[in-house]
Design a protein around this motif. Structure first.
Motif, PDB file in Angstrom:
ATOM      1  N   GLN A 632       0.931  -1.204  -0.014  1.00 32.65           N
ATOM      2  CA  GLN A 632      -0.011   0.072   0.079  1.00 32.65           C
ATOM      3  C   GLN A 632       0.746   1.313  -0.162  1.00 32.65           C
ATOM      4  O   GLN A 632       0.760   2.226   0.836  1.00 32.65           O
ATOM      5  CB  GLN A 632      -1.135   0.025   1.296  1.00 32.65           C
ATOM      6  N   VAL A 633       2.059   1.289  -0.928  1.00 34.30           N
ATOM      7  CA  VAL A 633       2.594   2.156  -0.956  1.00 34.30           C
ATOM      8  C   VAL A 633       3.343   2.359  -2.353  1.00 34.30           C
ATOM      9  O   VAL A 633       3.329   1.470  -3.178  1.00 34.30           O
ATOM     10  CB  VAL A 633       3.880   2.243   0.022  1.00 34.30           C
ATOM     11  N   ASP A 645       1.648   7.095   0.381  1.00 32.04           N
ATOM     12  CA  ASP A 645       0.652   6.158   0.637  1.00 32.04           C
ATOM     13  C   ASP A 645      -0.739   6.660  -0.011  1.00 32.04           C
ATOM     14  O   ASP A 645      -1.800   6.066   0.425  1.00 32.04           O
ATOM     15  CB  ASP A 645       0.360   6.094   2.078  1.00 32.04           C
TER      16      ASP A 645
END
Length: 851
Positions: A632-633, A645
Motif C-alpha cells: 500500500q505504498v 501512501d
C-alpha cells in the motif's frame, strides 16, 4: 528540466527548438545521439539556421525567428484533429475536463477578456473555473459576464489587490464535450492555426509542417501509450516578448500527448551555464525568494496576509484528491525567515516578516538600467555580470553608467562594464566629464573555488577548488562578506532609518570574514531549532541536527531552512552533493547516488504520471514508479514524486505542486500576465503584421520604455531584415575573448548572411559590413552562408541574418585595427517578456550594407 540530460537517452522522439545543443551543450547532447543509436529515436529540429544540431536530425525546418507559437499551435491542432492524444492521461491528469467560467473570451481579435487598454493590463477574474460538479456535457444557463476591473497604477501587476480564489469544487465533464471545458476551448483556440496559417506566419511550407506534425504526434498513433517524446529548448525561446508563452505551448502539447512525468519525456530547458538553474533556485530574480516563494508586496500588511496571498487552496472536482503541496508554503516561508534572522525572528514579531522589503514595482534587469539612465539608481555592484555587453541596448547601459555615482565590478578580467568609459566613440575629452567612480575587485575563477553548481537537470553537484586564486584575487563570498560586515558595523555605530534587517541578519559562519561554502550549504539545507518528533514513524531529530527532508519543516519557528527545495541535500549523513555513485540498476540513467537532485532527490518530476490511473506503468520496459498493492505504498527506481501512501482509488492528481493536482492546459487567474492559453504575437519589431489579428499585432501587455534612448524600428523605415543572435562552441559568453586559445579559434566578429541576400547587396565573404538597428550599429566581416535561406512570410520575401554574441571592445586584440570591436547588443531593443522579464534578443529588425 522536468527530466534531465541522461534521461534523454530514453526517448523515442525529440523536438528541438530555440536551442542548438550540439554546439552549445555538446556534453549533454550525447544523450540525444544515444537515443538515436539505441532506440532509433527520431529528431526534429526547428531553427532559423541550419545548425550542427540540425545536421544530425531526421527532419529540419527553417522557421522565422519569433514564430514558434504559430508552429507549436499548429501541431496542437493537428494532434487534436487527428485524434493523436493521450485520452486517459488527458482526462485524469490535466484540467482538460474542467469547466471555465461563463464570461471568459478567447483572443480571436488578439485580446482575452478583461483587457484594459489604458494600463495595458488584464483583469484576470474571468480566467477561472466554474464552480460545481459533474455536468456531463450539458451546458448550464448563461450568466452575465463579470465587469472588468481597471487599474492604471504603476506596478499594478505586482501590488494590485489579490485575485479571487479558485473554487474549491470545480465543475467538470469527463466526456470533454462541454463547450466551455478546457479541452473544447483548446480546440477552438488553435482551430485558426491551420497548416496554411502556419506557413504564412512561420515561413515553413505546408508540406514540411505536416511532415513534422505527423512525425512528432506519431507517438500517439492508434492510441499507443508506450512511446514517449521530449521537447528541448534554450534561450531561443525565452528571449522574446512572449517567451514564457512559447514554453507554455510546449507544455500544453506534452500534456496533450501524455509525455510529462515519463522517462524520455517532459519539457527540458537547456541551461547555458553550469549554475543558471542554481541562480534561479536561489531567488536571483527580483520577484521570487529562494525556493520560488513569492516576494512580499505592499498589500501584505503582516505575515498572515502574505501567507494567505501566496498559499494556494485546493481547487478540484469533488470526487478527486489534490495533494496541493504548496499548501505547505507557511512552513517553507517561516523556516526561511528563521534562516535569515535567527533568534530575532519570533512568533511575537511575525518572525521578522516586517524586515522584508515589499516589492511595489518592476525591478527587473532592463528596468534597473532604465532607472539608472533616468537617474534614480545611483550605483551598482556587478559581480560576474557584464551588464554593458549583456544589454539590451548596450549604448543605453553605457550612457546610464555615465550618470551613476559609483560602480563596483567583481571580475576575473577587465570587461566592457568595468571599462564602459573606454567604449568606442567616447573621446578623451568626454572621458574627463564622466564622474562615475569605478572600483574593480579581482575575483576568483570557477576553478579557484569550491562549492556546488545546479545543472539543467536540477542536480546539485559539489566541486573542489583546483588551484588557489592568483595574486590579490579573492573568493566572491569573502568580498561579499567583508562588504556586508562593514556595512553592518556602520549601521550599529550610526543607526539609520531602518537598521533592524541589517543588524539582525544571521551570520552563523565559523569564519565571518571568510564564510565556507560548506557552511552555507548546510544553512540552505536547514536544521532543527528544537527537538522534533514524527509520531507516525517515531523518528526524533535533535535540536541543532540537519534536517533530512523538507517534510520536517514547521511554521512555528522550530526549523530553519534557507531554501526549502534544497532541504535533504546536506543531512546528518553528510554532503550528499559530493556523492559520485555510478550504480544504475534500472539502466534508465537515474543514478540515485550521484550528487543530489531537487526536490527530494527525484530525477523525473511528476513521475506518478508515468503510470495509468490504476498505478501501472504505461510502459513496463521503462518503469519509473508504481503502486505496490501489497505494501500500500508507491515504490520505484526513482523517488516517487507523490504522496507515498495515496491509493490510486483516491484519484489524487500527479501534479502535486498545482492547486488542482493536475497539469494546467488552461492557466487560471494570475498564472500569466498575457493569457491562460498562448497566442501568437509578432515580435515588437516585425517585418509583417500579425495575420491572425492585424489590429493587435504584438503582445498587448508588453510596454515599451520611453526614454530618448528607447527607439523601435518598423519596416517602413527601411528596417526589413530579421536579426537573431546566437552562441558559438569556441567561445563562452563574453569572457573567453580574453583567452588566447579561444581567440585563435574564432579571432574576430562576423555576421552570418544568406547567399541570396549577399548577392542582392553585392557583398562577398570577408567583406566588412555594417548592421544597423533603430538604436545603433554593429560592424564585422561578412560570413556568406547557405545555412540561412530566404523565406516567404505572408507572401513577402523575408531575409534573416545571425550574429554571435561574444565580441566586444575588451579582450585580446588579435586583429588590432581590423576589428570594429562593437557589441552585438547595441542593436537589441529594450522590451521584455511580461512574465519572466527576459529581453527580446531573438528576432528584431535591422538594415544591412557594406561598411
Amino acid at each position: 528540466m522536468t527530466n534531465g540530460w541522461v534521461d534523454i537517452k530514453n526517448t523515442d522522439m525529440m523536438l528541438i527548438m530555440g536551442g542548438n545543443p550540439a554546439e552549445n551543450h555538446p556534453c549533454g547532447f550525447k544523450w540525444a545521439i544515444e537515443a538515436k543509436k539505441t532506440r532509433n529515436a527520431k529528431m526534429i529540429v526547428v531553427d532559423p539556421r541550419f545548425t550542427r544540431t540540425a545536421a544530425t536530425s531526421d527532419l529540419f525546418l527553417q522557421i522565422r525567428a519569433g514564430a514558434d507559437i504559430a508552429f507549436l499551435g499548429g501541431v496542437l491542432r493537428y494532434a487534436i484533429e487527428n485524434n493523436r492524444i493521450a485520452k486517459e492521461y488527458l482526462a485524469n491528469y490535466t484540467n482538460a475536463a474542467f469547466i471555465v467560467k461563463e464570461g471568459f473570451k478567447l483572443p480571436e481579435d488578439g485580446l482575452y477578456s478583461g483587457f484594459d487598454a489604458t494600463s495595458q493590463t488584464y483583469d484576470r477574474s474571468s480566467w477561472t473555473y466554474e464552480e460545481g460538479n459533474d455536468i456531463g456535457g450539458a451546458a448550464p444557463a448563461r450568466t452575465a459576464s463579470p465587469a472588468p476591473v481597471k487599474s492604471t497604477a504603476p506596478g499594478a501587476a505586482l501590488a494590485s489587490p489579490p485575485l479571487p480564489a479558485l473554487p474549491a469544487k470545480v465543475a467538470y465533464d469527463l466526456t470533454l464535450q462541454h463547450p466551455r471545458c478546457v479541452f473544447q476551448l483548446l480546440r477552438q483556440q488553435y482551430s485558426r492555426y491551420t497548416p496554411e496559417m502556419v506557413e504564412r506566419i512561420t515561413g515553413i511550407t505546408k508540406d514540411n509542417f505536416l511532415k513534422a506534425a505527423d512525425l512528432f504526434t506519431s507517438v500517439r498513433k492508434d492510441g499507443d501509450m508506450k512511446k514517449v517524446a521530449t521537447i528541448m529548448y534554450a534561450v531561443g525561446w525565452t528571449q522574446h516578448t512572449f517567451g514564457t508563452q512559447i514554453i507554455r505551448t510546449a507544455a500544453i502539447l506534452q500534456l496533450l500527448l501524455g509525455n510529462v512525468g515519463r522517462a524520455g519525456g517532459g519539457v527540458n530547458a537547456l541551461r547555458g551555464h553550469s549554475n543558471i538553474q542554481g541562480a534561479t533556485d536561489m531567488g536571483g530574480v527580483f520577484d521570487t525568494l529562494p525556493g520560488y516563494l513569492k516576494v512580499p508586496n505592499p498589500t501584505d500588511v503582516d505575515l498572515a496576509a502574505w501567507l494567505k496571498r501566496i498559499t494556494p487552496t485546493a481547487s478540484k472536482p469533488a470526487p478527486w484528491d489534490s495533494f496541493n503541496y504548496y499548501s505547505n508554503t507557511p512552513k517553507f516561508a517561516v523556516s526561511y525567515l528563521k534562516a535569515l534572522f535567527g533568534d530575532a525572528a519570533t512568533k511575537e514579531n511575525d518572525f521578522a516578516f516586517h524586515y522584508m522589503p515589499k516589492v511595489d514595482r518592476n525591478y527587473s534587469w532592463t528596468q534597473i538600467w532604465d532607472n539608472m539612465y533616468r537617474g534614480s539608481v545611483k550605483g551598482m555592484l556587478a559581480f560576474g555580470m557584464n551588464g554593458v555587453a549583456i544589454g539590451p541596448d548596450s549604448q543605453k547601459n553605457i550612457d546610464a553608467l555615465k550618470k551613476a555615482e559609483f560602480l563596483v565590478v567583481g571580475e576575473i578580467y577587465p570587461d566592457e562594464t568595468s571599462e564602459f568609459w573606454k567604449s568606442p566613440g567616447i573621446t578623451p575629452e568626454e572621458m574627463k566629464t564622466i564622474n562615475t567612480t569605478v572600483y574593480r575587485l579581482p575575483c576568483a575563477g570557477f576553478a579557484e573555488k569550491d562549492g556546488s553548481m545546479t545543472n539543467s537537470a536540477r542536480w546539485l553537484q559539489w566541486k573542489n577548488a583546483a588551484v588557489p586564486p592568483p595574486g590579490q584575487a579573492r573568493l566572491d563570498q569573502d568580498l561579499v562578506a567583508q562588504i556586508f560586515l562593514h556595512v553592518r558595523e556602520l549601521y550599529q555605530k550610526e543607526g539609520g532609518k531602518f537598521p533592524d534587517p541589517i543588524v539582525n541578519l544571521t551570520w552563523p559562519y565559523v569564519d565571518a570574514q571568510h564564510p565556507a561554502l560548506g557552511d552555507l550549504a548546510k544553512e540552505m539545507n536547514g536544521k532543527a531549532l528544537a527537538d522534533l518528533n514524527d509520531p507516525k514513524t517515531q523518528v526524533t531529530i535533535k535540536r541543532g541536527q540537519q534536517l533530512p527532508s523538507f517534510a520536517w519543516l514547521k511554521d512555528d519557528g522550530t526549523t530553519s531552512c534557507g531554501i526549502w527545495i534544497y532541504c535533504g541535500s546536506w543531512t546528518e549523513a553528510g554532503n550528499l552533493l559530493a556523492r559520485r555513485g555510478t550504480d544504475d540498476p534500472s539502466g534508465q540513467g537515474i543514478y540515485q547516488n550521484w550528487a543530489w537532485s531537487w526536490p527530494a532527490n527525484r530525477r523525473v518530476l511528476y513521475n506518478r504520471a508515468s503510470c495509468d490511473p490504476a498505478g501501472k506503468p504505461w510502459d513496463a520496459s521503462r518503469k519509473q514508479v508504481w503502486w505496490n498493492e501489497s505494501a500500500q505504498v508507491w515504490v520505484g527506481n526513482d523517488v516517487p514524486d507523490f504522496k507515498a501512501d495515496s491509493n490510486p482509488k483516491d484519484h489524487m492528481g500527479p501534479f502535486i505542486m498545482t492547486a488542482e493536482g493536475v497539469g494546467r492546459i488552461f492557466a487560471p487567474l494570475g498564472a500569466f500576465a498575457d493569457g491562460p492559453f498562448p497566442e501568437h504575437y509578432e515580435p515588437i519589431e516585425s517585418p509583417v503584421q500579425n495575420v491572425l489579428h492585424p489590429n493587435q499585432s504584438n503582445n498587448p501587455v508588453v510596454k515599451k520604455l520611453k526614454t530618448a534612448a528607447d527607439k523601435y524600428a518598423t519596416p517602413g523605415d527601411g528596417f526589413n531584415i530579421v536579426c537573431t543572435t546566437y552562441r558559438l562552441t569556441e567561445h563562452y559568453h563574453y569572457w573567453t575573448k580574453n583567452n588566447r586559445m579561444n581567440v585563435q579559434l574564432i579571432p574576430e566578429a562576423f555576421v552570418e548572411i544568406p547567399v541570396e541576400l549577399a548577392t542582392e547587396l553585392g557583398i562577398q565573404g570577408n567583406d566588412k559590413v555594417r548592421v544597423t538597428s533603430a538604436r545603433s550599429y554593429y560592424e564585422a566581416k561578412a560570413f556568406v552562408t547557405k545555412r540561412i535561406k530566404p523565406m516567404m512570410i505572408d507572401g513577402k520575401k523575408t531575409y534573416q541574418i545571425g550574429i554571435p554574441i561574444h565580441q566586444g571592445y575588451r579582450g585580446i586584440q588579435e586583429d588590432e585595427g581590423r576589428n570594429a570591436r562593437t557589441i552585438i547588443n547595441r542593436l537589441t531593443p529594450t522590451v521584455v517578456d511580461p512574465n519572466a522579464y527576459t529581453p527580446e534578443f531573438k528576432g528584431f529588425l535591422v538594415k544591412l550594407e557594406k561598411a
